[in-house]
Design an enzyme around this catalytic site. Structure first.
Site, PDB file in Angstrom:
ATOM      1  N   CYS A   1      -4.048   0.762  -2.598  1.00 55.58           N
ATOM      2  CA  CYS A   1      -3.921  -0.487  -1.845  1.00 55.58           C
ATOM      3  C   CYS A   1      -2.844  -1.384  -2.448  1.00 55.58           C
ATOM      4  O   CYS A   1      -2.529  -1.292  -3.639  1.00 55.58           O
ATOM      5  CB  CYS A   1      -5.232  -1.252  -1.843  1.00 55.58           C
TER       6      CYS A   1
ATOM      7  N   ASN B   1       0.844  -1.197   0.000  1.00 57.96           N
ATOM      8  CA  ASN B   1       0.000   0.000   0.000  1.00 57.96           C
ATOM      9  C   ASN B   1       0.881   1.249   0.000  1.00 57.96           C
ATOM     10  O   ASN B   1       1.962   1.272   0.611  1.00 57.96           O
ATOM     11  CB  ASN B   1      -1.005   0.006   1.154  1.00 57.96           C
TER      12      ASN B   1
ATOM     13  N   GLU C   1       0.368   5.170   0.764  1.00 59.72           N
ATOM     14  CA  GLU C   1      -0.568   6.179   1.268  1.00 59.72           C
ATOM     15  C   GLU C   1      -0.159   7.575   0.811  1.00 59.72           C
ATOM     16  O   GLU C   1       0.931   7.778   0.257  1.00 59.72           O
ATOM     17  CB  GLU C   1      -0.641   6.089   2.797  1.00 59.72           C
TER      18      GLU C   1
ATOM     19  N   GLU D   1      -2.982  -4.543  -3.211  1.00 62.98           N
ATOM     20  CA  GLU D   1      -3.471  -5.418  -4.286  1.00 62.98           C
ATOM     21  C   GLU D   1      -3.463  -4.689  -5.622  1.00 62.98           C
ATOM     22  O   GLU D   1      -3.034  -5.226  -6.644  1.00 62.98           O
ATOM     23  CB  GLU D   1      -4.910  -5.891  -3.999  1.00 62.98           C
TER      24      GLU D   1
ATOM     25  N   CYS E   1     -10.615  -2.769  -4.565  1.00 57.93           N
ATOM     26  CA  CYS E   1      -9.693  -3.817  -5.054  1.00 57.93           C
ATOM     27  C   CYS E   1     -10.467  -5.017  -5.583  1.00 57.93           C
ATOM     28  O   CYS E   1     -10.073  -5.626  -6.573  1.00 57.93           O
ATOM     29  CB  CYS E   1      -8.733  -4.239  -3.948  1.00 57.93           C
TER      30      CYS E   1
ATOM     31  N   CYS F   1     -10.343  -4.619  -0.105  1.00 61.59           N
ATOM     32  CA  CYS F   1     -11.412  -3.619   0.014  1.00 61.59           C
ATOM     33  C   CYS F   1     -12.300  -3.681  -1.234  1.00 61.59           C
ATOM     34  O   CYS F   1     -11.959  -4.349  -2.223  1.00 61.59           O
ATOM     35  CB  CYS F   1     -10.816  -2.224   0.191  1.00 61.59           C
TER      36      CYS F   1
HETATM   37  N1  THU Z   1      -5.282  -1.535   2.419  1.00 62.72           N
HETATM   38  C1  THU Z   1      -4.711  -2.316   1.476  1.00 62.72           C
HETATM   39  O1  THU Z   1      -3.608  -2.052   0.990  1.00 62.72           O
HETATM   40  N2  THU Z   1      -5.383  -3.423   1.067  1.00 62.72           N
HETATM   41  C2  THU Z   1      -6.540  -3.846   1.605  1.00 62.72           C
HETATM   42  O2  THU Z   1      -7.061  -4.873   1.195  1.00 62.72           O
HETATM   43  C3  THU Z   1      -7.176  -3.107   2.698  1.00 62.72           C
HETATM   44  C4  THU Z   1      -6.587  -1.774   2.981  1.00 62.72           C
HETATM   45  C5  THU Z   1      -4.533  -0.359   2.902  1.00 62.72           C
HETATM   46  C6  THU Z   1      -5.007   0.960   2.459  1.00 62.72           C
HETATM   47  C7  THU Z   1      -4.481   1.867   3.555  1.00 62.72           C
HETATM   48  O3  THU Z   1      -3.142   2.203   3.262  1.00 62.72           O
HETATM   49  C8  THU Z   1      -4.467   0.989   4.779  1.00 62.72           C
HETATM   50  O4  THU Z   1      -4.576  -0.342   4.307  1.00 62.72           O
HETATM   51  C9  THU Z   1      -5.589   1.289   5.756  1.00 62.72           C
HETATM   52  O5  THU Z   1      -6.800   1.265   5.115  1.00 62.72           O
END
Ligand code: THU
Length: 215
Positions: A139, A128, A130, A141, A175, A172
């Site tokens: 994310c 991920n 941010e 994925e 994704c 999420c």
């Molecule tokens: N996140 C992911 O990378 N993948 C997921 O399946 C769920 C959420 C990340 C996004 C963000 O950086 C952090 O998790 C909190 O939501």
């Protein structure tokens, strides 16, 4: 486990004779946790016969051993019609675990790693990423999928996601939609750092989806 249940039921009468209440053969909620629980309710004023004590100890040992075996079997769960051979399943989780170390998550501190098995057989990883403008966060994925497609891959067979929380993290909604773009049959592998693992088809995680066939 059927053997365990039959054995437990047949011994139950010994315990009931001593007024030891026992609940057995209780299905657990999570695929990788023990599938059976044995609960003894022993009250301080009970007169336990030696036979009952031996039965309790025996059942506890037996349940512990069979629970351990169940967990070992569950360590490599397989989805029906999975595209992922057992060795690749492990490689995907290992790759996603490694990629997780690169997560850029200064805001949530929630590190996520992902690994994609592409049509060519190559594996692409992602984490991920941010952003101070939170909505721009990508994310793990999607990072891995976009890497695969931008490298020239046309198909995605499986996507692994690894986090460090007791309850496995499922992709999420955004994704799931991106994964579904590459077919209802894509396997989604979810794992944590403690070795808990499961696998589901994207069509199960995103039922009634809108996709390439919906136009
Ligand atoms: N996140 C992911 O990378 N993948 C997921 O399946 C769920 C959420 C990340 C996004 C963000 O950086 C952090 O998790 C909190 O939501």
């Amino acid at each position: 486990m059927l053997v365990t249940c039959t054995l437990l039921k047949s011994i139950k009468f010994i315990l009931e004779a001593s007024r030891v209440h026992m609940e057995n053969c209780k299905p657990a909620q999570h695929a990788s946790s023990c599938r059976r629980q044995v609960i003894f309710k022993i009250e301080p004023n009970m007169n336990l016969t030696p036979t009952a004590i031996i039965a309790i100890v025996g059942i506890s040992v037996f349940a512990a051993i069979s629970c351990n075996n169940t967990n070992q079997n569950a360590s490599q769960p397989t989805a029906q019609n999975s595209n992922v051979p057992a060795d690749i399943f492990k490689t995907l989780i290992d790759s996603a675990t490694k990629a997780r170390n690169n997560a850029y998550a200064p805001y949530s501190k929630f590190l996520v790693g992902s690994a994609v098995l592409a049509g060519s057989g190559a594996i692409y990883t992602g984490c991920n990423v941010e952003n101070a403008s939170f909505g721009l966060t990508n994310c793990a994925e999607r990072t891995a999928i976009f890497k695969a497609i931008s490298a020239g891959e046309k198909r995605i067979k499986a996507v692994a996601v690894v986090t460090d929380v007791p309850e496995l993290t499922a992709p999420c909604g955004a994704c799931r939609q991106v994964i579904y773009e590459f077919g209802r049959d894509v396997d989604v592998i979810m794992a944590n750092l403690k070795g808990k693992q499961k696998i589901e088809k994207i069509s199960k995680l995103l039922p009634d989806a809108f996709g390439p066939g919906s136009f």
